[in-house]
Design a protein around this motif. Structure first.
Motif, PDB file in Angstrom:
ATOM      1  N   ARG A  94       0.848  -1.172  -0.181  1.00 35.86           N
ATOM      2  CA  ARG A  94       0.064   0.145  -0.200  1.00 35.86           C
ATOM      3  C   ARG A  94       0.826   1.301   0.222  1.00 35.86           C
ATOM      4  O   ARG A  94       2.052   1.061   0.468  1.00 35.86           O
ATOM      5  N   PRO A  95       0.441   2.419  -0.555  1.00 36.84           N
ATOM      6  CA  PRO A  95       1.150   3.615  -0.507  1.00 36.84           C
ATOM      7  C   PRO A  95       1.428   4.023   1.122  1.00 36.84           C
ATOM      8  O   PRO A  95       0.501   3.981   1.811  1.00 36.84           O
ATOM      9  N   THR A  96       2.367   4.348   1.363  1.00 33.58           N
ATOM     10  CA  THR A  96       3.046   4.754   3.003  1.00 33.58           C
ATOM     11  C   THR A  96       3.939   5.904   2.765  1.00 33.58           C
ATOM     12  O   THR A  96       4.962   6.035   1.736  1.00 33.58           O
ATOM     13  N   GLU A  97       3.900   6.733   3.529  1.00 35.58           N
ATOM     14  CA  GLU A  97       4.500   7.977   3.744  1.00 35.58           C
ATOM     15  C   GLU A  97       5.624   7.611   4.617  1.00 35.58           C
ATOM     16  O   GLU A  97       5.647   6.808   5.579  1.00 35.58           O
ATOM     17  N   TYR A  98       6.838   7.815   4.231  1.00 39.76           N
ATOM     18  CA  TYR A  98       8.156   7.551   4.751  1.00 39.76           C
ATOM     19  C   TYR A  98       8.849   8.855   5.342  1.00 39.76           C
ATOM     20  O   TYR A  98       8.877   9.760   4.770  1.00 39.76           O
ATOM     21  N   ARG A  99       9.399   8.309   6.466  1.00 40.55           N
ATOM     22  CA  ARG A  99      10.412   9.692   7.075  1.00 40.55           C
ATOM     23  C   ARG A  99      11.638   9.483   6.412  1.00 40.55           C
ATOM     24  O   ARG A  99      12.123   8.296   6.473  1.00 40.55           O
ATOM     25  N   CYS A 100      12.347  10.565   5.664  1.00 45.36           N
ATOM     26  CA  CYS A 100      13.623  10.427   4.870  1.00 45.36           C
ATOM     27  C   CYS A 100      14.331  11.300   5.245  1.00 45.36           C
ATOM     28  O   CYS A 100      14.111  12.366   5.852  1.00 45.36           O
ATOM     29  N   THR A 101      15.698  10.917   5.246  1.00 48.65           N
ATOM     30  CA  THR A 101      16.794  11.947   5.358  1.00 48.65           C
ATOM     31  C   THR A 101      17.083  12.543   4.201  1.00 48.65           C
ATOM     32  O   THR A 101      17.272  11.786   3.031  1.00 48.65           O
TER      33      THR A 101
END
Length: 154
Positions: A94-101
């Motif tokens: 599923r589409p998921t929002e990720y915390r990214c650097t």
């Protein structure tokens, strides 16, 4: 880089879109607002190792060391690419929002995040708008091409 009145005005108006094109640094003298020397990277196109379009990684603004990102299907993606190993890793369920650097470097930008299935992604895009992505999990590694489309330049 010299201070820019347009950047100062954008920040004063709290115009996030215009202000995102400015770099803000704190110093002993207060807040220094500088003009960006290059465009922001807000959308990275992922391709398979064979060069087939796969996904677009959308990045939140304003630019900060910690941003949010999410994959979306690339309109040029084929069903074969979606069903490929790369497609299974990029789109696990599923589409998921990720915390990214997000790290800006003289030669480009680096983005890193881990998806919901523990695949760690590293993306490197050079100032020439081309680069690569790698996803790793344990001993397994998958990679492909990445680019920052020129028509997305601000």
């Amino acid at each position: 880089m010299a201070p820019d009145a347009g950047c100062q005005a954008a920040v004063a108006r709290k115009n996030r879109i215009d202000a995102a094109n400015c770099m803000i640094r704190r110093s002993d003298q207060g807040l220094n607002i500088l003009t960006r020397e290059y465009p922001l990277m807000n959308l990275i196109v992922f391709m398979t190792s064979s060069g087939t379009y796969l996904a677009m990684l959308l990045l939140s603004q304003p630019v900060a060391p910690q941003r949010d990102c999410v994959f979306t299907l690339h309109p040029g993606m084929t069903s074969a690419a979606f069903e490929s190993r790369e497609g299974q890793i990029v789109f696990p369920d599923r589409p998921t929002e990720y915390r990214c650097t997000y790290t800006e470097r003289k030669d480009g930008a680096e983005i890193a995040f881990t998806n919901q299935n523990d695949w760690h992604f590293e993306v490197r895009v050079a100032r020439g708008n081309k680069g690569s992505w790698t996803a790793s999990k344990g001993d397994e590694r998958v990679s492909g091409h990445a680019l920052y489309p020129e028509d997305c330049l601000e």
